[in-house]
Design an enzyme around this catalytic site. Structure first.
Site, PDB file in Angstrom:
ATOM      1  N   ILE A 120      -0.995   4.405   0.730  1.00  0.00           N
ATOM      2  CA  ILE A 120      -2.175   5.246   0.957  1.00  0.00           C
ATOM      3  C   ILE A 120      -1.748   6.702   1.145  1.00  0.00           C
ATOM      4  O   ILE A 120      -2.408   7.623   0.672  1.00  0.00           O
ATOM      5  CB  ILE A 120      -2.955   4.754   2.206  1.00  0.00           C
ATOM      6  CG1 ILE A 120      -3.421   3.303   2.019  1.00  0.00           C
ATOM      7  CG2 ILE A 120      -4.143   5.673   2.504  1.00  0.00           C
ATOM      8  CD1 ILE A 120      -4.415   3.072   0.920  1.00  0.00           C
TER       9      ILE A 120
ATOM     10  N   ASN B  98       6.249  -1.751  11.420  1.00  0.00           N
ATOM     11  CA  ASN B  98       5.478  -1.136  10.342  1.00  0.00           C
ATOM     12  C   ASN B  98       5.720  -1.955   9.061  1.00  0.00           C
ATOM     13  O   ASN B  98       6.374  -2.996   9.111  1.00  0.00           O
ATOM     14  CB  ASN B  98       5.925   0.322  10.159  1.00  0.00           C
ATOM     15  CG  ASN B  98       4.777   1.208   9.691  1.00  0.00           C
ATOM     16  OD1 ASN B  98       4.007   0.807   8.814  1.00  0.00           O
ATOM     17  ND2 ASN B  98       4.660   2.389  10.263  1.00  0.00           N
TER      18      ASN B  98
ATOM     19  N   LEU C 172      -1.125   8.350   4.193  1.00  0.00           N
ATOM     20  CA  LEU C 172      -1.615   9.033   5.399  1.00  0.00           C
ATOM     21  C   LEU C 172      -2.812   9.934   5.127  1.00  0.00           C
ATOM     22  O   LEU C 172      -2.889  11.057   5.625  1.00  0.00           O
ATOM     23  CB  LEU C 172      -0.478   9.841   6.047  1.00  0.00           C
ATOM     24  CG  LEU C 172       0.701   9.013   6.556  1.00  0.00           C
ATOM     25  CD1 LEU C 172       1.833   9.912   7.022  1.00  0.00           C
ATOM     26  CD2 LEU C 172       0.273   8.083   7.689  1.00  0.00           C
TER      27      LEU C 172
ATOM     28  N   ASN D  96      -2.524   7.134  16.417  1.00  0.00           N
ATOM     29  CA  ASN D  96      -1.301   6.966  15.627  1.00  0.00           C
ATOM     30  C   ASN D  96      -0.904   8.335  15.074  1.00  0.00           C
ATOM     31  O   ASN D  96      -1.678   8.976  14.366  1.00  0.00           O
ATOM     32  CB  ASN D  96      -1.553   5.964  14.497  1.00  0.00           C
ATOM     33  CG  ASN D  96      -0.311   5.672  13.680  1.00  0.00           C
ATOM     34  OD1 ASN D  96       0.001   6.386  12.737  1.00  0.00           O
ATOM     35  ND2 ASN D  96       0.402   4.620  14.045  1.00  0.00           N
TER      36      ASN D  96
ATOM     37  N   CYS E 246       8.201   8.069   8.597  1.00  0.00           N
ATOM     38  CA  CYS E 246       7.929   9.243   7.762  1.00  0.00           C
ATOM     39  C   CYS E 246       9.250   9.969   7.514  1.00  0.00           C
ATOM     40  O   CYS E 246      10.103  10.026   8.402  1.00  0.00           O
ATOM     41  CB  CYS E 246       6.992  10.218   8.478  1.00  0.00           C
ATOM     42  SG  CYS E 246       5.449   9.497   9.015  1.00  0.00           S
TER      43      CYS E 246
ATOM     44  N   ASN F 151       0.834  -1.202   0.000  1.00  0.00           N
ATOM     45  CA  ASN F 151       0.000   0.000   0.000  1.00  0.00           C
ATOM     46  C   ASN F 151       0.863   1.245   0.000  1.00  0.00           C
ATOM     47  O   ASN F 151       1.987   1.256   0.505  1.00  0.00           O
ATOM     48  CB  ASN F 151      -0.964  -0.002   1.200  1.00  0.00           C
ATOM     49  CG  ASN F 151      -0.386   0.689   2.423  1.00  0.00           C
ATOM     50  OD1 ASN F 151      -0.437   1.913   2.531  1.00  0.00           O
ATOM     51  ND2 ASN F 151       0.187  -0.088   3.330  1.00  0.00           N
TER      52      ASN F 151
HETATM   53  C1  LIG Z   1      -3.595   0.006   4.087  1.00  0.00           C
HETATM   54  C2  LIG Z   1      -2.655   0.196   5.229  1.00  0.00           C
HETATM   55  C3  LIG Z   1      -2.551   1.447   5.832  1.00  0.00           C
HETATM   56  C4  LIG Z   1      -1.668   1.636   6.899  1.00  0.00           C
HETATM   57  N1  LIG Z   1      -1.592   2.865   7.496  1.00  0.00           N
HETATM   58  C5  LIG Z   1      -0.758   3.038   8.563  1.00  0.00           C
HETATM   59  C6  LIG Z   1      -0.693   4.294   9.240  1.00  0.00           C
HETATM   60  O1  LIG Z   1      -1.413   5.241   8.917  1.00  0.00           O
HETATM   61  N2  LIG Z   1       0.187   4.421  10.281  1.00  0.00           N
HETATM   62  C7  LIG Z   1       0.989   3.378  10.698  1.00  0.00           C
HETATM   63  O2  LIG Z   1       1.762   3.538  11.646  1.00  0.00           O
HETATM   64  N3  LIG Z   1       0.915   2.173  10.084  1.00  0.00           N
HETATM   65  C8  LIG Z   1       0.076   1.986   9.042  1.00  0.00           C
HETATM   66  N4  LIG Z   1       0.005   0.762   8.424  1.00  0.00           N
HETATM   67  C9  LIG Z   1       0.843  -0.358   8.932  1.00  0.00           C
HETATM   68  C10 LIG Z   1       0.037  -1.273   9.855  1.00  0.00           C
HETATM   69  O3  LIG Z   1      -0.454  -0.578  10.972  1.00  0.00           O
HETATM   70  C11 LIG Z   1       0.872  -2.482  10.318  1.00  0.00           C
HETATM   71  O4  LIG Z   1       1.973  -2.032  11.062  1.00  0.00           O
HETATM   72  C12 LIG Z   1       1.390  -3.305   9.152  1.00  0.00           C
HETATM   73  O5  LIG Z   1       0.437  -3.378   8.121  1.00  0.00           O
HETATM   74  C13 LIG Z   1       1.768  -4.729   9.576  1.00  0.00           C
HETATM   75  O6  LIG Z   1       0.660  -5.411  10.114  1.00  0.00           O
HETATM   76  P1  LIG Z   1      -0.301  -6.372   9.239  1.00  0.00           P
HETATM   77  O7  LIG Z   1       0.576  -7.263   8.432  1.00  0.00           O
HETATM   78  O8  LIG Z   1      -1.134  -7.097  10.244  1.00  0.00           O
HETATM   79  O9  LIG Z   1      -1.122  -5.464   8.364  1.00  0.00           O
HETATM   80  C14 LIG Z   1      -0.880   0.551   7.361  1.00  0.00           C
HETATM   81  C15 LIG Z   1      -1.004  -0.704   6.757  1.00  0.00           C
HETATM   82  C16 LIG Z   1      -1.881  -0.889   5.712  1.00  0.00           C
HETATM   83  C17 LIG Z   1      -2.006  -2.256   5.092  1.00  0.00           C
END
Ligand SMILES: Cc1cc2nc3c(=O)[nH]c(=O)nc-3n(C[C@H](O)[C@H](O)[C@H](O)COP(=O)(O)O)c2cc1C
Length: 421
Positions: free
Chosen positions: A186, A306, A188, A214, A245, A184
């Site tokens: 996205i 992350n 923020l 967050n 970031c 992804n």
């Molecule tokens: C679509 C998407 C958006 C995310 N947005 C953020 C975010 O805004 N801030 C952040 O710290 N991590 C963000 N993450 C990271 C997740 O919080 C997480 O750390 C990471 O996806 C690993 O966990 P998972 O494999 O269970 O998704 C995002 C992940 C995904 C997939």
């Protein structure tokens, strides 16, 4: 992946003014467009709704919405949360999920985790009733899911990354599928700290679940500003600092440099009395050094990890699929990386660790706990199954019972070598 949409066949009129070669090229371009349209739909209509927490009212029902509705229709009440109307005479405590009644029907309203000791210390100064949270960016602002699943059963929810001002997010395409995960970028997308506090604070207080905000930014002042704006917001129990970031001064990711990460940690700690959790990036050259620096700077916990940097190429366009080129890989593909980092960091610091990366079920969560995390976050798995975090809680409760443990805390760090200190 389960949220993929069916592709609609498009009939293309033949343009007789063009040569065969030109027509073939156009057709190839058209197919590429078709594929990308499909990805765009996937992004806008499904995952992005969950990611941004901004449902598009005018849009046809999304796959995610359908999944949530299906889950409501088919699953037993204890799996999807509180029944919308409890049988007469049975009061349901929204916080604990307990049915307060002598009525025998009350048993069917109790959750499997009730009576099982799942309480953990998630950060210094923060204990939660169970070790399962949602991961930032994968659960909107939490309130969107609250009408469909009982979010009060979760240990906590972590909201979407919050920046000082509103951000529209990155250019399309922002989601690409990969084997065992997604990429992804996205970017923020969020309405900005003041608006998040105004719009969601009251709702968070009513959810009956702890909220971790967050925080993201592009300068140390940005992080401090967000925390300042969120101060006093109902429901908020801690801040999770997203240091993945880039610093506008120099362009280096805050989380890649121990000194920069420590500087942000110190500044945020000075701004708030709530626990401060720093979310580690696996893309740092030395994650353990960053973890140590954050602990020394006063961090109350660390989240590991992350997303992992990655890329996919559209071979027909000969370009990266994501609008930003690279993106963050998440889902089961990164779990071994996340467990390994948890294992390393747990041996280097004394503050609690929150494991994240590919948790889809209780077994995955146990891996993180045994590697030294005291809690976990469920992220990408929620896109495929919105009930995944609740199922993890149920699975952990079942494990504690089956193993005859006094509490889930008994397995934390079980796989680590004995510490010398
Ligand atoms: C679509 C998407 C958006 C995310 N947005 C953020 C975010 O805004 N801030 C952040 O710290 N991590 C963000 N993450 C990271 C997740 O919080 C997480 O750390 C990471 O996806 C690993 O966990 P998972 O494999 O269970 O998704 C995002 C992940 C995904 C997939």
């Amino acid at each position: 992946m389960p949220w993929r949409r069916f592709r609609k066949k498009v009939e293309r009129p033949i343009d007789v003014s063009k040569s065969i070669e030109e027509s073939l090229e156009d057709a190839a371009d058209g197919e590429a467009d078709e594929d990308l349209t499909e990805l765009a739909e996937l992004d806008d209509a499904t995952i992005a709704e969950a990611v941004t927490g901004q449902p598009d009212e005018g849009r046809a029902p999304s796959d995610l919405g359908n999944k949530l509705r299906e889950a409501l229709d088919t699953d037993a009440p204890h799996r999807v949360g509180l029944p919308r109307s409890a049988p007469r005479g049975i009061a349901v405590d929204r916080r604990s999920g307990a049915a307060r009644s002598e009525d025998p029907r009350a048993a069917s309203l109790s959750y499997p985790e009730l009576g099982v000791d799942l309480e953990v210390e998630v950060a210094r100064g923060l204990r939660l009733k169970n070790p399962v949270m949602t991961a930032s960016g994968t659960f909107g602002q939490g309130v969107e899911y609250a009408e469909l699943i009982d979010v009060s059963r979760l240990g906590a929810i972590v909201n979407k990354g919050t920046t000082p001002a509103a951000r529209p997010g990155n250019p399309q395409y922002r989601i690409a599928e990969t084997p065992s995960g997604i990429l992804n970028s996205i970017g923020l997308e969020n309405p900005g700290a003041a608006e998040v506090a105004r719009k969601y604070g009251k709702a968070w207080a009513e959810l009956g679940v702890a909220v971790i905000v967050n925080v993201a930014g592009y300068s140390v002042d940005d992080y401090v500003y967000v925390v300042h704006e969120m101060t006093g917001t109902p429901g908020v129990v801690a801040y999770e600092i997203n240091v993945s970031c880039p610093n506008v001064k120099g362009g280096m990711l805050f989380g890649c440099d121990p000194d920069l990460a420590a500087e942000v940690t110190r500044a945020v700690k000075a701004e708030t009395d709530l626990p401060v959790i720093v979310k580690l990036t696996p893309n740092a050259p030395d994650v353990v050094a960053v973890a140590r620096a954050c602990e020394q700077a006063g961090a109350d916990a660390l989240t590991a990890i992350n997303t992992v940097l990655g890329m996919r190429i559209d071979t027909r366009r000969r370009r990266p699929i994501l609008g930003t080129g690279s993106g963050g890989l998440s889902g089961p593909a990164i779990r071994p990386i996340a467990v390994h980092i948890t294992y390393q960091v747990a041996q280097a610091v004394s503050i609690p660790i929150i494991g994240a990366g590919g948790v889809t079920n209780a077994q995955d969560a146990l891996e993180f706990l045994m590697a030294g995390a005291s809690s976990v976050q469920v992220g990408t798995a929620t896109f495929a199954d919105p009930l995944a975090p609740l199922k993890v809680i149920e699975g952990l409760a079942a494990y504690v019972k089956e193993q005859g443990l006094a509490s889930i805390r008994d397995v934390i760090a079980a796989a680590l070598p004995a510490r010398e200190d």
